[in-house]
Design a protein around this motif. Sequence first.
Motif, PDB file in Angstrom:
ATOM      1  N   GLN A 118       0.864  -1.173   0.000  1.00 22.78           N
ATOM      2  CA  GLN A 118       0.000   0.000   0.000  1.00 22.78           C
ATOM      3  C   GLN A 118       0.899   1.221   0.000  1.00 22.78           C
ATOM      4  N   ASP A 119       0.557   2.231  -0.753  1.00 22.94           N
ATOM      5  CA  ASP A 119       1.376   3.448  -0.737  1.00 22.94           C
ATOM      6  C   ASP A 119       1.353   4.109   0.636  1.00 22.94           C
ATOM      7  N   TYR A 120       0.192   4.101   1.284  1.00 25.28           N
ATOM      8  CA  TYR A 120       0.116   4.713   2.614  1.00 25.28           C
ATOM      9  C   TYR A 120       0.890   3.894   3.643  1.00 25.28           C
ATOM     10  N   GLY A 121       1.158   2.638   3.333  1.00 27.42           N
ATOM     11  CA  GLY A 121       2.027   1.841   4.190  1.00 27.42           C
ATOM     12  C   GLY A 121       3.404   2.462   4.330  1.00 27.42           C
ATOM     13  N   TYR A 122       3.821   3.216   3.304  1.00 27.80           N
ATOM     14  CA  TYR A 122       5.075   3.958   3.352  1.00 27.80           C
ATOM     15  C   TYR A 122       4.855   5.377   3.898  1.00 27.80           C
ATOM     16  N   TRP A 123       3.879   6.071   3.340  1.00 26.79           N
ATOM     17  CA  TRP A 123       3.711   7.497   3.650  1.00 26.79           C
ATOM     18  C   TRP A 123       3.242   7.733   5.084  1.00 26.79           C
ATOM     19  N   TYR A 124       2.638   6.738   5.693  1.00 28.86           N
ATOM     20  CA  TYR A 124       2.299   6.825   7.122  1.00 28.86           C
ATOM     21  C   TYR A 124       3.549   7.133   7.930  1.00 28.86           C
ATOM     22  N   ASN A 125       4.669   6.543   7.548  1.00 25.04           N
ATOM     23  CA  ASN A 125       5.925   6.759   8.259  1.00 25.04           C
ATOM     24  C   ASN A 125       6.529   8.130   7.968  1.00 25.04           C
ATOM     25  N   ASN A 126       5.966   8.846   7.006  1.00 25.68           N
ATOM     26  CA  ASN A 126       6.367  10.230   6.742  1.00 25.68           C
ATOM     27  C   ASN A 126       5.489  11.216   7.517  1.00 25.68           C
ATOM     28  N   PHE A 127       4.715  10.692   8.478  1.00 24.27           N
ATOM     29  CA  PHE A 127       3.863  11.488   9.369  1.00 24.27           C
ATOM     30  C   PHE A 127       2.720  12.177   8.629  1.00 24.27           C
ATOM     31  N   VAL A 128       2.243  11.536   7.560  1.00 20.76           N
ATOM     32  CA  VAL A 128       1.011  11.984   6.914  1.00 20.76           C
ATOM     33  C   VAL A 128      -0.141  11.398   7.727  1.00 20.76           C
ATOM     34  N   PRO A 129      -1.025  12.226   8.302  1.00 19.62           N
ATOM     35  CA  PRO A 129      -1.980  11.712   9.293  1.00 19.62           C
ATOM     36  C   PRO A 129      -3.050  10.771   8.757  1.00 19.62           C
ATOM     37  N   PHE A 130      -3.553  11.000   7.542  1.00 25.35           N
ATOM     38  CA  PHE A 130      -4.649  10.200   7.009  1.00 25.35           C
ATOM     39  C   PHE A 130      -4.313   9.705   5.596  1.00 25.35           C
ATOM     40  N   PRO A 131      -4.976   8.652   5.134  1.00 27.44           N
ATOM     41  CA  PRO A 131      -4.697   8.127   3.790  1.00 27.44           C
ATOM     42  C   PRO A 131      -5.407   8.914   2.685  1.00 27.44           C
ATOM     43  N   ASP A 132      -5.444  10.234   2.830  1.00 26.86           N
ATOM     44  CA  ASP A 132      -6.129  11.087   1.853  1.00 26.86           C
ATOM     45  C   ASP A 132      -5.164  11.513   0.756  1.00 26.86           C
ATOM     46  N   LEU A 133      -4.538  10.540   0.124  1.00 31.95           N
ATOM     47  CA  LEU A 133      -3.620  10.757  -0.978  1.00 31.95           C
ATOM     48  C   LEU A 133      -4.055   9.897  -2.163  1.00 31.95           C
ATOM     49  N   ILE A 134      -3.671  10.325  -3.340  1.00 28.13           N
ATOM     50  CA  ILE A 134      -4.052   9.600  -4.543  1.00 28.13           C
ATOM     51  C   ILE A 134      -2.885   9.621  -5.519  1.00 28.13           C
ATOM     52  N   THR A 135      -2.649   8.502  -6.178  1.00 30.22           N
ATOM     53  CA  THR A 135      -1.626   8.405  -7.213  1.00 30.22           C
ATOM     54  C   THR A 135      -2.304   8.347  -8.568  1.00 30.22           C
ATOM     55  N   ALA A 136      -1.805   9.172  -9.493  1.00 33.00           N
ATOM     56  CA  ALA A 136      -2.267   9.125 -10.876  1.00 33.00           C
ATOM     57  C   ALA A 136      -1.224   8.347 -11.680  1.00 33.00           C
ATOM     58  N   PHE A 137      -1.525   7.097 -11.953  1.00 33.57           N
ATOM     59  CA  PHE A 137      -0.589   6.199 -12.645  1.00 33.57           C
ATOM     60  C   PHE A 137      -0.793   6.395 -14.147  1.00 33.57           C
ATOM     61  N   ILE A 138       0.115   7.154 -14.771  1.00 29.77           N
ATOM     62  CA  ILE A 138      -0.023   7.539 -16.177  1.00 29.77           C
ATOM     63  C   ILE A 138       0.844   6.631 -17.042  1.00 29.77           C
ATOM     64  N   ALA A 139       0.220   5.907 -17.950  1.00 29.54           N
ATOM     65  CA  ALA A 139       0.961   5.030 -18.857  1.00 29.54           C
ATOM     66  C   ALA A 139       1.661   5.869 -19.918  1.00 29.54           C
ATOM     67  N   ILE A 140       2.968   5.682 -20.052  1.00 33.13           N
ATOM     68  CA  ILE A 140       3.743   6.322 -21.113  1.00 33.13           C
ATOM     69  C   ILE A 140       3.969   5.331 -22.259  1.00 33.13           C
ATOM     70  N   ASP A 141       4.245   4.102 -21.917  1.00 31.28           N
ATOM     71  CA  ASP A 141       4.300   3.002 -22.892  1.00 31.28           C
ATOM     72  C   ASP A 141       3.031   2.166 -22.771  1.00 31.28           C
ATOM     73  N   PRO A 142       2.737   1.334 -23.762  1.00 35.99           N
ATOM     74  CA  PRO A 142       1.676   0.331 -23.552  1.00 35.99           C
ATOM     75  C   PRO A 142       2.044  -0.549 -22.356  1.00 35.99           C
ATOM     76  N   ILE A 143       1.083  -0.766 -21.463  1.00 34.03           N
ATOM     77  CA  ILE A 143       1.332  -1.537 -20.254  1.00 34.03           C
ATOM     78  C   ILE A 143       0.358  -2.703 -20.221  1.00 34.03           C
ATOM     79  N   ASN A 144       0.907  -3.919 -20.115  1.00 29.40           N
ATOM     80  CA  ASN A 144       0.100  -5.136 -20.189  1.00 29.40           C
ATOM     81  C   ASN A 144       0.665  -6.195 -19.264  1.00 29.40           C
ATOM     82  N   LYS A 145       0.035  -7.352 -19.249  1.00 33.71           N
ATOM     83  CA  LYS A 145       0.472  -8.426 -18.358  1.00 33.71           C
ATOM     84  C   LYS A 145       1.912  -8.845 -18.623  1.00 33.71           C
TER      85      LYS A 145
END
Length: 297
Positions: free
Chosen positions: A121-148
């Motif tokens: 989980q991303d918040y599994g890391y950012w919790y340790n950066n003293f971010v109080p709540f999991p109110d964060l979002i990642t925008a995962f933008i594909a630059i190349d085709p991404i597949n299995k």
Amino acid sequence: MEVVYNEDDYIVNDAMKDAYLKHGYIIVRKLFSLEEVEQIIKNYEEGEAYHKYEFQVKDSDGNHSVQTTWNFPGNDVFGMAVRTQKLVETCAQLLGGEVYHYHSKIVIKHPKTGGQRCWHQDYGYWYNNFVPFPDLITAFIAIDPINKANGCLQVLDGSHTAGRIEHALTGGEKGADMERVEQLLKVCPLKYIEQQPGDVLFIHSNILHKSDTNTSNDRRMAFLPVYNRKSNSPLREGIHPGYTPLDVVYNDAVLDCENYTDLNGKGFLDISDPECLKTVLNLDSAASLKETPYNTS
């Protein structure tokens, strides 16, 4: 939930918000055009610092992915993309309040050698950066085709509602407690998220996700800006910034930008400093870096 971006009538509606809250992610196809993606690639190729500050993250099998991380948008093409209204407003609507740029990163899995990322989980890391709540979002933008074949993202649908899970060192990175993951695999559907260039996957900071090794002959490159709610600024000064007002730009700013090389003010993380690298990789001690190859070339 998937929607296709249309600049004439795009809005973040209630159905999208409900899907994000229920499933922990939504996909907006073609949020960035192929022309915008080409601009981003040109910026990466010509921006020296994106290569100077790259480092490797080794997995448990000895393969590795390549990553570059920075804290502030800047005024190059990447910076314009981060600040476009269509991206910022989507994140703000899904998080329910004003957002700011927490950090961005490029992640590349090269053909045949691009390593896996374990369940986390991303918040599994950012919790340790003293971010109080999991109110964060990642925008995962594909630059190349991404597949299995080249290691697309896998998510456990709805797993964000389980809350934060403890993480421990696995290979060169920290991963979620696998006993908990195994239990959630029984009740949360596993989804493979395949993307075309310009597609954006918006993921909740507590959703469990992973990606496999790139076994294909094709590169797998993604651009991942992270946004935090203004109200969720870290409680202490840390490796990523607290609330910094975001200068939102018009949606054509990526196409209009001609700055590919002036990267001043972006705040690249200098991983030649072992303590900085330790924090970036979420390791418990600098000694753990002996198991994690990295470079600054």
